[in-house]
Write a protein that holds these residues in place. Sequence first.
Motif, PDB file in Angstrom:
ATOM      1  N   GLN A 120      15.075 -26.493  50.393  1.00 52.90           N
ATOM      2  CA  GLN A 120      14.020 -27.225  51.082  1.00 52.90           C
ATOM      3  C   GLN A 120      12.718 -26.438  51.029  1.00 52.90           C
ATOM      4  N   GLY A 121      11.707 -26.995  50.360  1.00 56.36           N
ATOM      5  CA  GLY A 121      10.394 -26.365  50.292  1.00 56.36           C
ATOM      6  C   GLY A 121      10.423 -24.964  49.718  1.00 56.36           C
ATOM      7  N   LEU A 122      11.280 -24.741  48.735  1.00 57.52           N
ATOM      8  CA  LEU A 122      11.533 -23.398  48.224  1.00 57.52           C
ATOM      9  C   LEU A 122      10.384 -22.918  47.340  1.00 57.52           C
ATOM     10  N   GLY A 123       9.943 -21.694  47.580  1.00 57.18           N
ATOM     11  CA  GLY A 123       8.933 -21.068  46.741  1.00 57.18           C
ATOM     12  C   GLY A 123       9.215 -19.586  46.593  1.00 57.18           C
ATOM     13  N   LYS A 124       8.927 -19.046  45.415  1.00 55.59           N
ATOM     14  CA  LYS A 124       9.132 -17.618  45.163  1.00 55.59           C
ATOM     15  C   LYS A 124       7.913 -17.054  44.452  1.00 55.59           C
ATOM     16  N   ALA A 125       7.247 -16.100  45.116  1.00 54.81           N
ATOM     17  CA  ALA A 125       6.082 -15.440  44.539  1.00 54.81           C
ATOM     18  C   ALA A 125       6.386 -13.973  44.297  1.00 54.81           C
ATOM     19  N   TYR A 126       5.898 -13.449  43.187  1.00 52.95           N
ATOM     20  CA  TYR A 126       6.023 -12.033  42.873  1.00 52.95           C
ATOM     21  C   TYR A 126       4.645 -11.378  42.949  1.00 52.95           C
ATOM     22  N   GLN A 127       4.630 -10.161  43.429  1.00 51.92           N
ATOM     23  CA  GLN A 127       3.386  -9.409  43.541  1.00 51.92           C
ATOM     24  C   GLN A 127       3.242  -8.477  42.337  1.00 51.92           C
ATOM     25  N   PHE A 128       2.062  -8.477  41.731  1.00 50.34           N
ATOM     26  CA  PHE A 128       1.787  -7.624  40.588  1.00 50.34           C
ATOM     27  C   PHE A 128       0.543  -6.790  40.867  1.00 50.34           C
ATOM     28  N   TYR A 129       0.671  -5.484  40.694  1.00 48.31           N
ATOM     29  CA  TYR A 129      -0.430  -4.559  40.920  1.00 48.31           C
ATOM     30  C   TYR A 129      -0.966  -4.074  39.575  1.00 48.31           C
ATOM     31  N   ARG A 130      -2.263  -4.234  39.359  1.00 48.20           N
ATOM     32  CA  ARG A 130      -2.860  -3.855  38.083  1.00 48.20           C
ATOM     33  C   ARG A 130      -2.988  -2.332  37.945  1.00 48.20           C
ATOM     34  N   ARG A 131      -3.076  -1.634  39.072  1.00 43.63           N
ATOM     35  CA  ARG A 131      -3.177  -0.171  39.056  1.00 43.63           C
ATOM     36  C   ARG A 131      -2.258   0.390  40.139  1.00 43.63           C
ATOM     37  N   PRO A 132      -1.635   1.556  39.907  1.00 46.95           N
ATOM     38  CA  PRO A 132      -0.753   2.140  40.930  1.00 46.95           C
ATOM     39  C   PRO A 132      -1.447   2.349  42.266  1.00 46.95           C
ATOM     40  N   ILE A 133      -2.734   2.684  42.241  1.00 48.22           N
ATOM     41  CA  ILE A 133      -3.440   2.940  43.490  1.00 48.22           C
ATOM     42  C   ILE A 133      -3.553   1.684  44.345  1.00 48.22           C
ATOM     43  N   ASP A 134      -3.513   0.508  43.690  1.00 53.72           N
ATOM     44  CA  ASP A 134      -3.633  -0.739  44.447  1.00 53.72           C
ATOM     45  C   ASP A 134      -2.434  -0.955  45.365  1.00 53.72           C
ATOM     46  N   GLN A 135      -1.275  -0.482  44.967  1.00 57.03           N
ATOM     47  CA  GLN A 135      -0.095  -0.606  45.817  1.00 57.03           C
ATOM     48  C   GLN A 135      -0.237   0.259  47.066  1.00 57.03           C
ATOM     49  N   VAL A 136      -0.826   1.435  46.908  1.00 61.59           N
ATOM     50  CA  VAL A 136      -1.081   2.304  48.052  1.00 61.59           C
ATOM     51  C   VAL A 136      -2.106   1.658  48.982  1.00 61.59           C
ATOM     52  N   LYS A 137      -3.157   1.074  48.402  1.00 61.09           N
ATOM     53  CA  LYS A 137      -4.185   0.401  49.202  1.00 61.09           C
ATOM     54  C   LYS A 137      -3.582  -0.770  49.980  1.00 61.09           C
ATOM     55  N   GLN A 138      -2.629  -1.484  49.342  1.00 58.98           N
ATOM     56  CA  GLN A 138      -2.023  -2.619  50.031  1.00 58.98           C
ATOM     57  C   GLN A 138      -1.257  -2.166  51.265  1.00 58.98           C
ATOM     58  N   VAL A 139      -0.568  -1.041  51.159  1.00 58.37           N
ATOM     59  CA  VAL A 139       0.185  -0.515  52.294  1.00 58.37           C
ATOM     60  C   VAL A 139      -0.755  -0.077  53.407  1.00 58.37           C
ATOM     61  N   LEU A 140      -1.847   0.581  53.037  1.00 60.63           N
ATOM     62  CA  LEU A 140      -2.745   1.152  54.040  1.00 60.63           C
ATOM     63  C   LEU A 140      -3.774   0.153  54.567  1.00 60.63           C
ATOM     64  N   LEU A 141      -4.251  -0.742  53.691  1.00 64.69           N
ATOM     65  CA  LEU A 141      -5.367  -1.616  54.056  1.00 64.69           C
ATOM     66  C   LEU A 141      -5.058  -3.086  53.874  1.00 64.69           C
ATOM     67  N   GLY A 142      -3.801  -3.411  53.659  1.00 65.54           N
ATOM     68  CA  GLY A 142      -3.433  -4.784  53.320  1.00 65.54           C
ATOM     69  C   GLY A 142      -3.726  -5.806  54.394  1.00 65.54           C
ATOM     70  N   GLY A 143      -3.938  -5.365  55.633  1.00 66.16           N
ATOM     71  CA  GLY A 143      -4.251  -6.318  56.685  1.00 66.16           C
ATOM     72  C   GLY A 143      -5.608  -6.955  56.533  1.00 66.16           C
ATOM     73  N   ARG A 144      -6.504  -6.327  55.765  1.00 67.29           N
ATOM     74  CA  ARG A 144      -7.867  -6.825  55.610  1.00 67.29           C
ATOM     75  C   ARG A 144      -8.150  -7.409  54.232  1.00 67.29           C
ATOM     76  N   LYS A 145      -7.387  -6.990  53.232  1.00 66.73           N
ATOM     77  CA  LYS A 145      -7.655  -7.448  51.873  1.00 66.73           C
ATOM     78  C   LYS A 145      -6.372  -7.391  51.065  1.00 66.73           C
TER      79      LYS A 145
END
Length: 263
Positions: A17-42
Amino acid sequence: MSTSSEPGGGSPAVRCQGLGKAYQFYRRPIDQVKQVLLGGRKRYYDEYWALKDISFSIARGEAVGIIGRNGSGKSTLLQVICGITAPTVGTVRVEGRIAPVLALGAAFDYELTGRENAYLSGAILGLRRAEVTAKMGAIQDLCGLGDFFDQPVKLYSSGMGARLAFAVCAHADGDVLIVDEALAVGDEAFRQRCQALIRGFRRRGTLLFVSHDAGQVADLCDRAIWIDRGAIRADGPPEPTLAAYRRALAEEPDDPNRFHFMN
């Protein structure tokens, strides 16, 4: 994902029911760190939606073929149904025990022999060791690996691994058998044995079958679901659904833009 094995009367074997699957892709390793630290804003990742708003029910005892181009989301859908990966949105409900050929092949311990992996896979499927022992001769006969059955799986080709996975699942006494292109491997005698077992399983269980072979879908299934760009494009009897799919393959060019990420 919710799973239940309680008697459900006329309840479906599988319901999405209403099934969706999204994968996250980071273009640079540093972006994954930024997502953990600043992901609430961007958001610092790109999204790829492999599945989008998938809804269907499969009745107990029904045989359903899943068709679509490479990369359309077929295997992702089966992985979500099996519980290998969780949906991003929506729900999946399965009544009974799943025997997933695609999942077992991925779960093999490559240092163990084929026989030892049959015991391991049986345990994953909820079988006791004595039950696997009782079925071992039939498993060994179906996979047809000869002396390689007692050799480490790391020596197997991908086709040999698929044969072993199918042989275990075919004897697992599951309620829902999920097969992802396992019949594409092996010789004609192996494919015929597989088809005979699937036909026997259909008399007592539910089948989900992914294949690019339209003839196999028409022969083994009484319904076909066409997945295109992660969404259901058609769902109905095999012949008209397969005919529409063939026309699309002939008339619609394969668009590489379907694999683009969303910012």
